[in-house]
Design a protein around this motif. Structure first.
Motif, PDB file in Angstrom:
ATOM      1  N   ILE A  13      -1.554  -2.151   3.808  1.00  0.00           N
ATOM      2  CA  ILE A  13      -2.676  -1.217   4.004  1.00  0.00           C
ATOM      3  C   ILE A  13      -2.958  -0.049   3.042  1.00  0.00           C
ATOM      4  O   ILE A  13      -2.238   0.038   2.312  1.00  0.00           O
ATOM      5  CB  ILE A  13      -2.017  -0.359   5.135  1.00  0.00           C
ATOM      6  N   SER A  14      -4.351   0.032   2.602  1.00  0.00           N
ATOM      7  CA  SER A  14      -4.421   0.738   1.431  1.00  0.00           C
ATOM      8  C   SER A  14      -5.751   1.744   2.082  1.00  0.00           C
ATOM      9  O   SER A  14      -6.253   1.628   3.020  1.00  0.00           O
ATOM     10  CB  SER A  14      -5.388  -0.131   0.521  1.00  0.00           C
ATOM     11  N   ASP A  15      -5.693   3.002   1.317  1.00  0.00           N
ATOM     12  CA  ASP A  15      -6.351   4.020   1.799  1.00  0.00           C
ATOM     13  C   ASP A  15      -7.770   3.657   1.097  1.00  0.00           C
ATOM     14  O   ASP A  15      -8.080   3.433   0.106  1.00  0.00           O
ATOM     15  CB  ASP A  15      -5.993   5.331   0.954  1.00  0.00           C
ATOM     16  N   PRO A  16      -9.077   3.540   2.146  1.00  0.00           N
ATOM     17  CA  PRO A  16     -10.354   2.992   1.806  1.00  0.00           C
ATOM     18  C   PRO A  16     -10.773   4.037   0.795  1.00  0.00           C
ATOM     19  O   PRO A  16     -11.928   3.725   0.111  1.00  0.00           O
ATOM     20  CB  PRO A  16     -11.128   3.149   3.285  1.00  0.00           C
ATOM     21  N   ARG A  17     -10.533   5.406   0.739  1.00  0.00           N
ATOM     22  CA  ARG A  17     -11.175   6.242   0.055  1.00  0.00           C
ATOM     23  C   ARG A  17     -10.862   6.372  -1.632  1.00  0.00           C
ATOM     24  O   ARG A  17     -11.562   6.556  -2.564  1.00  0.00           O
ATOM     25  CB  ARG A  17     -10.864   7.796   0.325  1.00  0.00           C
ATOM     26  N   ASN A  18      -9.337   5.685  -1.725  1.00  0.00           N
ATOM     27  CA  ASN A  18      -9.077   5.490  -3.332  1.00  0.00           C
ATOM     28  C   ASN A  18      -8.399   4.228  -3.432  1.00  0.00           C
ATOM     29  O   ASN A  18      -7.984   4.002  -4.695  1.00  0.00           O
ATOM     30  CB  ASN A  18      -8.091   6.653  -3.653  1.00  0.00           C
ATOM     31  N   GLY A  19      -8.160   3.351  -2.428  1.00  0.00           N
ATOM     32  CA  GLY A  19      -7.557   2.058  -2.820  1.00  0.00           C
ATOM     33  C   GLY A  19      -6.197   2.174  -2.916  1.00  0.00           C
ATOM     34  O   GLY A  19      -5.283   1.168  -3.113  1.00  0.00           O
ATOM     35  N   GLU A  20      -5.226   3.222  -2.850  1.00  0.00           N
ATOM     36  CA  GLU A  20      -4.142   3.605  -3.060  1.00  0.00           C
ATOM     37  C   GLU A  20      -3.356   2.811  -1.811  1.00  0.00           C
ATOM     38  O   GLU A  20      -3.707   3.128  -0.773  1.00  0.00           O
ATOM     39  CB  GLU A  20      -3.643   5.056  -3.039  1.00  0.00           C
ATOM     40  N   ARG A  21      -2.165   2.297  -2.084  1.00  0.00           N
ATOM     41  CA  ARG A  21      -1.211   1.738  -1.003  1.00  0.00           C
ATOM     42  C   ARG A  21      -0.813   3.052  -0.351  1.00  0.00           C
ATOM     43  O   ARG A  21      -0.337   3.887  -0.895  1.00  0.00           O
ATOM     44  CB  ARG A  21      -0.244   0.896  -1.643  1.00  0.00           C
ATOM     45  N   VAL A  22      -0.751   2.725   1.367  1.00  0.00           N
ATOM     46  CA  VAL A  22      -0.270   3.896   1.994  1.00  0.00           C
ATOM     47  C   VAL A  22       1.115   3.802   2.277  1.00  0.00           C
ATOM     48  O   VAL A  22       1.951   4.892   2.239  1.00  0.00           O
ATOM     49  CB  VAL A  22      -1.220   3.971   3.132  1.00  0.00           C
ATOM     50  N   VAL A  23       1.814   2.747   2.522  1.00  0.00           N
ATOM     51  CA  VAL A  23       2.929   2.453   2.867  1.00  0.00           C
ATOM     52  C   VAL A  23       3.906   2.277   1.803  1.00  0.00           C
ATOM     53  O   VAL A  23       3.741   1.206   0.668  1.00  0.00           O
ATOM     54  CB  VAL A  23       3.265   1.196   4.043  1.00  0.00           C
ATOM     55  N   HIS A  24       4.958   3.176   1.428  1.00  0.00           N
ATOM     56  CA  HIS A  24       5.725   3.022   0.460  1.00  0.00           C
ATOM     57  C   HIS A  24       6.811   1.809   0.481  1.00  0.00           C
ATOM     58  O   HIS A  24       7.108   0.957  -0.363  1.00  0.00           O
ATOM     59  CB  HIS A  24       6.574   4.336   0.408  1.00  0.00           C
ATOM     60  N   VAL A  25       7.461   1.757   1.665  1.00  0.00           N
ATOM     61  CA  VAL A  25       8.459   0.526   2.084  1.00  0.00           C
ATOM     62  C   VAL A  25       8.459   0.125   3.528  1.00  0.00           C
ATOM     63  O   VAL A  25       7.956   1.006   4.367  1.00  0.00           O
ATOM     64  CB  VAL A  25       9.802   1.161   1.782  1.00  0.00           C
ATOM     65  N   ALA A  26       8.335  -1.147   3.786  1.00  0.00           N
ATOM     66  CA  ALA A  26       8.600  -1.551   5.152  1.00  0.00           C
ATOM     67  C   ALA A  26       9.603  -2.864   5.166  1.00  0.00           C
ATOM     68  O   ALA A  26       9.202  -3.668   4.366  1.00  0.00           O
ATOM     69  CB  ALA A  26       6.953  -2.021   5.524  1.00  0.00           C
TER      70      ALA A  26
END
Length: 153
Positions: A13-26
């Motif tokens: 999952i990435s933030d559509p505003r900046n492409g940054e990954r949202v989940v650190h660990v799963a």
């Protein structure tokens, strides 16, 4: 395996505003036993968000960007507890603590457990995260030798 696929999906999952990954660990809950997050009350998957994101359970966006140090920066236990940027207030009183003891800099939350262990005269395990906050102790006690066998609780 379905759990692995779900974990991979969360990590993607990435933030559509900046492409940054949202989940650190799963990962499956068993991977988090050392954090106490593996009991019967836990879900099959544990995930933690990157700093600055909050998971929501109500109508609205699934993830929100939050402002660290200005507002609550994580929802219901979704933060990564070993993030070195996490800080918390520690209030302590009693003969083991200095009346005016304050750390010279903000300390990560992982330093609380070694500090309490020092006050109790218990040697920290060799693989513990964090260090004793010596500046809050009245008289830093000597660290006892590590027990030869694990302590039973």
């Amino acid at each position: 395996m379905l759990i692995d696929e779900l974990c991979a999906g969360l990590l993607g999952i990435s933030d559509p505003r900046n492409g940054e990954r949202v989940v650190h660990v799963a990962a499956p809950r068993e991977h988090f036993a050392y954090l106490g997050a593996h009991g019967r009350g836990m879900g099959d998957i544990v995930f933690c968000l990157r700093s600055g994101y909050q998971a929501r359970n109500d109508p609205g966006p699934m993830f929100e960007i939050t402002t660290p140090w200005a507002e609550f920066t994580s929802g219901h236990d979704h933060f990564w507890p070993l993030d070195p940027r996490l800080q918390s207030l520690m209030f302590a009183a009693g003969p083991a603590f200095a009346a005016d003891g304050r750390p010279s800099r903000p300390r990560p939350i992982v330093d609380v457990a070694p500090t309490i262990l020092a006050v109790l005269g218990i040697a920290p395990p060799p693989d513990i995260d964090g260090v004793t906050i010596e500046s809050v102790l009245a008289d830093p006690p000597p660290v006892p030798a590590a027990p030869s066998q694990p302590l039973e609780v």
